[in-house]
Scaffold this motif. Structure first.
Motif, short mmCIF file in Angstrom:
data_model
loop_
_atom_site.label_atom_id
_atom_site.label_comp_id
_atom_site.label_asym_id
_atom_site.label_seq_id
_atom_site.Cartn_x
_atom_site.Cartn_y
_atom_site.Cartn_z
N MET A 262 0.82 -1.20 0.00
CA MET A 262 0.00 0.00 0.00
C MET A 262 0.86 1.26 0.00
O MET A 262 0.57 2.22 -0.72
N ARG A 263 1.94 1.26 0.77
CA ARG A 263 2.83 2.42 0.79
C ARG A 263 3.52 2.62 -0.56
O ARG A 263 3.75 3.74 -1.00
N GLU A 264 3.86 1.50 -1.21
CA GLU A 264 4.45 1.60 -2.57
C GLU A 264 3.45 2.19 -3.55
O GLU A 264 3.79 3.06 -4.37
N LEU A 265 2.21 1.75 -3.48
CA LEU A 265 1.17 2.30 -4.35
C LEU A 265 0.93 3.77 -4.05
O LEU A 265 0.72 4.58 -4.97
N GLN A 266 0.94 4.14 -2.78
CA GLN A 266 0.74 5.54 -2.40
C GLN A 266 1.81 6.43 -3.03
O GLN A 266 1.50 7.50 -3.58
N GLY A 267 3.06 6.03 -2.93
CA GLY A 267 4.13 6.84 -3.50
C GLY A 267 4.01 6.99 -5.00
O GLY A 267 4.17 8.10 -5.55
N ALA A 268 3.69 5.89 -5.71
CA ALA A 268 3.55 5.95 -7.17
C ALA A 268 2.36 6.82 -7.56
O ALA A 268 2.44 7.61 -8.53
N ILE A 269 1.26 6.72 -6.83
CA ILE A 269 0.07 7.52 -7.15
C ILE A 269 0.33 9.00 -6.92
O ILE A 269 -0.08 9.86 -7.72
N ILE A 270 1.03 9.35 -5.85
CA ILE A 270 1.31 10.76 -5.56
C ILE A 270 2.17 11.38 -6.65
O ILE A 270 1.90 12.48 -7.14
N VAL A 271 3.22 10.68 -7.07
CA VAL A 271 4.11 11.21 -8.12
C VAL A 271 3.36 11.36 -9.44
O VAL A 271 3.45 12.41 -10.11
N SER A 272 2.60 10.35 -9.83
CA SER A 272 1.85 10.43 -11.09
C SER A 272 0.79 11.52 -11.03
O SER A 272 0.50 12.18 -12.04
N SER A 273 0.22 11.76 -9.86
CA SER A 273 -0.80 12.80 -9.71
C SER A 273 -0.20 14.18 -9.84
O SER A 273 -0.81 15.08 -10.43
N ILE A 274 1.00 14.37 -9.29
CA ILE A 274 1.68 15.66 -9.46
C ILE A 274 1.97 15.91 -10.93
O ILE A 274 1.80 17.04 -11.44
N PHE A 275 2.40 14.89 -11.65
CA PHE A 275 2.61 15.01 -13.10
C PHE A 275 1.32 15.40 -13.80
O PHE A 275 1.31 16.26 -14.70
N GLN A 276 0.21 14.79 -13.41
CA GLN A 276 -1.08 15.09 -14.01
C GLN A 276 -1.50 16.53 -13.70
O GLN A 276 -2.07 17.22 -14.56
N CYS A 277 -1.24 17.00 -12.48
CA CYS A 277 -1.53 18.39 -12.12
C CYS A 277 -0.76 19.37 -13.00
O CYS A 277 -1.31 20.36 -13.49
N VAL A 278 0.52 19.10 -13.17
CA VAL A 278 1.35 19.98 -13.99
C VAL A 278 0.85 20.00 -15.42
O VAL A 278 0.75 21.07 -16.06
N MET A 279 0.51 18.84 -15.97
CA MET A 279 0.00 18.77 -17.33
C MET A 279 -1.30 19.57 -17.49
O MET A 279 -1.50 20.26 -18.49
N GLY A 280 -2.17 19.48 -16.49
CA GLY A 280 -3.46 20.16 -16.60
C GLY A 280 -3.37 21.64 -16.37
O GLY A 280 -3.83 22.45 -17.19
N PHE A 281 -2.77 22.06 -15.26
CA PHE A 281 -2.77 23.47 -14.88
C PHE A 281 -1.79 24.31 -15.70
O PHE A 281 -1.92 25.53 -15.77
N SER A 282 -0.79 23.68 -16.31
CA SER A 282 0.14 24.43 -17.16
C SER A 282 -0.41 24.66 -18.56
O SER A 282 0.13 25.46 -19.32
N GLY A 283 -1.47 23.95 -18.93
CA GLY A 283 -2.03 24.07 -20.27
C GLY A 283 -1.45 23.10 -21.27
O GLY A 283 -1.88 23.07 -22.43
N LEU A 284 -0.47 22.28 -20.85
CA LEU A 284 0.11 21.30 -21.77
C LEU A 284 -0.92 20.27 -22.21
O LEU A 284 -0.84 19.74 -23.33
N MET A 285 -1.88 19.98 -21.35
CA MET A 285 -2.91 19.02 -21.72
C MET A 285 -3.72 19.50 -22.91
O MET A 285 -4.24 18.69 -23.69
N SER A 286 -3.84 20.83 -23.08
CA SER A 286 -4.56 21.36 -24.23
C SER A 286 -3.91 20.93 -25.54
O SER A 286 -4.60 20.75 -26.56
N LEU A 287 -2.58 20.78 -25.53
CA LEU A 287 -1.88 20.33 -26.73
C LEU A 287 -2.13 18.84 -26.98
O LEU A 287 -2.33 18.42 -28.12
#
Length: 693
Positions: A262-287
């Motif tokens: 569970m702790r391993e999954l938590q770490g992977a989910i947090i990192v991937s979520s930060i990447f998703q936040c950056v993609m969305g809020f920076s506007g890169l997802m629009s591309l």
């Protein structure tokens, strides 16, 4: 319910655009005899193609007798107007513009046969204008035979911003969540036992998932796309979770195995979520959104459901006397009895899953109480590893999957439980699992984008702009961070089944979903409720998941209705991507000869990360590539997105979504009010134009 821009604003937009375009082809004017030859002659000269029908938003029916759509003709998002890309002329389909009112009044009433002939040829008589509600886009080819009762979409009972009162809103909110109960609660029933967790751990994860789902749904409804969509732990994250927990590192771990995974999954989910936040809020997802359309979305979502065929009935078949009645009952409720209405509500179709669960659960209880699973000298409370009698070992599997008292979650769970962040410990961060989860989060984003547009078309709202989509994906990343901190075992994303729920309930109210979320949060603190849900017999849960995963496949393929379904290009892209998405992972999943006697058969496909055919000398790289290429939805997405963006095809053929035109927004800014952020939030993020347009 508000439906975007009004007809007056559309006319105003048409006039302003016409002034900008310059040259204009005069509209077709009838001579009074309604001669179809004149219309065909005019259409041949101008290249005009129109489809007029009364029907569901977002669907198209081939009713044009004049042949296929010209490849040089682009359909403008404003209904009823086409633009010839080669001449840049705008063609208005308005009729009888040069005729005075006396001519119209003196026109004889046409027979039904004449009216039908005119409708087939694209002509609307004054007597039939009221019947034509939409002038929609015609995607060429593939005439579909729709039943007459489905040719007009009924209005929603409750729109996005309607306020029917507190009591109806609470009922609508509970209705929305009950229709999604299978997707919302059954992920922990799969992953927690596979991670070595106890029945109490399963109950705790279910309560945690209810809390996080309620919180993230409220956050998304206020700051995301603002559509009435439920957030939760999607099945997209189930495959990578199974891959990680079946790796060599955890295969032979016995002490605190659940908490480590569970702790391993938590770490992977947090990192991937930060990447998703950056993609969305920076506007890169629009591309990236420019690369995603229904031809990509359809096979990707379908692959999410097909990925678990090896788990579905093999688990349900362990107790066929429960699983088969469950599967048959949910199919009868959702299909055969879908038209039955009780007190104005299609109870069986809306509540097919919870109703079937209650009925079969009671049936299973009577089987258990009647001694159907009692074996001499055997007890279901004793773990299989501690059983000494061979006959008990033989019947242990049946007792575990069939008995309603096999779980001791009710006995061990507290009445009041408060899930809190980091309740399983400090997350563990490994590069290889983080990269795997980042790729899977992109698959989840594609899944959510398809759901956004399906939902917006269900509720007759204006299609979302790329900025609003980016904002929604960014918020989903933030919600996944919360899921990682609390420890649900999976990231948070929009349920694909939301579109189905909106369609069958005819309720698309933001306040209703928010009130339902509040109720879910309150219920998450009742520990005995989570324990009750954790006590569902495993065979019953597996049979229900067979239905839910099949629904995901169907909803994914339904996105093809926005494309040219008769196009050989589209057929080949979807077929090749789905076939390779199933066949290529099967190749990677066959390299596990030494673990065939260690893992259950339904988990063997998810152990390819440690035993796959790629051996480059770098263990981390080998693990990542073997894991990604063994997951069906990842391979399907990669093949579909490459083929769709390299094989030539027109916008209509590919089913490119009708993004809101900036010119339309400048004329009628209120058309996107349903997606607008609260005023105070808008002032703070006024600088981020990529999130609002």
């Amino acid at each position: 319910m508000e439906r975007g821009s009004s007809s007056e604003s559309r006319n105003k937009a048409d006039k302003q655009k016409g002034q900008k375009q310059g040259s204009r082809i005069e509209p077709f004017v009838t001579q009074g005899d309604h001669n179809a030859k004149d219309l065909r002659s005019w259409a041949k000269k101008t290249g005009f193609v129109s489809s007029i029908f009364s029907g569901e938003v977002g669907t198209s029916r081939n009713r044009t007798a004049g042949g296929p759509v010209s490849p040089n003709t682009d359909i403008d998002p404003v209904p009823g107007r086409t633009r010839n890309s080669s001449t840049n002329f705008e063609i208005e389909p308005e009729l009888n513009l040069n005729r005075n009112s006396s001519d119209v009044e003196a026109e004889p009433i046409l027979s039904e046969r004449q009216q039908e002939d005119e409708r087939k040829n694209g002509v609307v008589s004054p007597s039939s204008k009221k019947e034509a509600e939409f002038i929609d886009i015609l995607y060429p080819g593939g005439e579909e035979n729709y039943p007459k009762e489905d040719q007009s979409q009924p209005e929603m009972k409750c729109g996005i911003r309607d306020n029917p009162g507190l009591v109806p809103l609470i009922c609508y909110g509970m209705q929305h969540y009950l229709s999604l109960v299978g997707s919302l609660l059954f992920v922990p029933l799969i992953i927690v036992p596979a991670m070595g967790g106890t029945d109490k751990d399963t109950a705790t994860v279910i309560s945690t998932m209810m809390l996080v789902s309620g919180l993230t749904t409220i956050v998304h409804s206020y700051f995301g796309t603002r559509l009435p969509l439920v957030q939760g732990s999607s099945f997209v994250f189930l495959a990578p979770a199974l891959v990680i927990m079946n790796s060599h590192d955890y295969r032979n771990l016995t002490e605190n195995k659940f908490r480590h995974i569970m702790r391993e999954l938590q770490g992977a989910i947090i990192v991937s979520s930060i990447f998703q936040c950056v993609m969305g809020f920076s506007g890169l997802m629009s591309l990236f959104v420019r690369l995603i359309n229904p031809v990509v979305v359809a096979p990707t979502i379908a692959a999410v459901g097909l990925a678990f065929f090896s788990y579905g009935f093999p688990q349900a078949g362990s107790c066929v006397e429960i699983s088969l009645p469950q599967l048959l009952l949910v199919l009868v409720f959702s299909l055969h009895l879908r038209g039955v209405s009780i007190l104005g509500s299609r109870v069986f179709q809306i509540y097919a899953v919870p109703l079937s669960i209650v009925i079969i659960w009671v049936y299973a209880f009577f089987l258990t109480a009647g001694g159907a699973y009692n074996y001499k000298g055997c007890s279901s409370d004793i773990p299989i590893s501690n059983m000494l009698v061979d006959s008990c070992v033989k019947h242990a599997y049946t007792m575990k999957h069939c008995r309603t008292d096999a779980s001791n979650a009710w006995k061990t769970a507290d009445w009041i439980i408060i899930p809190y962040p980091l309740q399983w410990g400090i997350p563990i961060f490994h590069l290889r699992t983080c990269i795997i989860m980042i790729v899977v989060s992109f698959v989840a984003s594609v899944d959510s984008i398809g759901t956004y547009y399906s939902a917006s078309m269900c509720i007759n709202a204006k299609p979302l702009t790329r900025g609003i989509v980016s904002r929604g994906i960014g918020l989903e990343g933030f919600c996944s961070v919360l899921a990682g901190l609390w420890g649900t075992g999976a990231g948070s994303t929009t349920f694909t089944e939301n579109a189905h729920t909106l369609t069958i309930t005819k309720v698309a109210n933001r306040r209703a979903v928010e009130l339902g979320s509040v109720i879910l949060i309150v219920l998450s603190f009742v520990g005995k409720l989570g324990a009750s849900l954790a006590s569902i017999p495993q065979a019953l849960a597996a049979s229900l998941l067979c239905f839910v995963w099949a629904l995901v496949v169907a909803l994914g393929l339904s996105a093809l209705r926005y494309t040219h379904t008769a196009s050989f290009r589209n057929i080949m892209i979807v077929g090749v991507s789905m076939f390779l998405g199933l066949s290529l992972p099967a190749y990677f999943q066959q390299y596990q000869p030494e673990i065939a006697f260690i893992l259950p058969a339904y988990f063997i496909p998810y152990s390819a990360a440690s035993d796959g055919p790629i051996h480059s000398g770098n263990k981390e790289f080998d693990y990542i590539m073997n894991a990604l290429l063994s997951m069906n939805m990842v391979v399907t997405l990669l093949v579909a997105i490459v083929l769709d963006n390299t094989v030539p095809g027109g916008h209509q053929e590919r089913g490119v979504y009708l993004w809101s035109n900036p010119e339309d927004l400048s004329v009628d800014p209120s058309s996107l009010d349903d997606y607008s952020l609260p005023k105070k939030v808008t002032r703070v993020f006024r600088w981020a134009k990529c999130l609002n347009a």
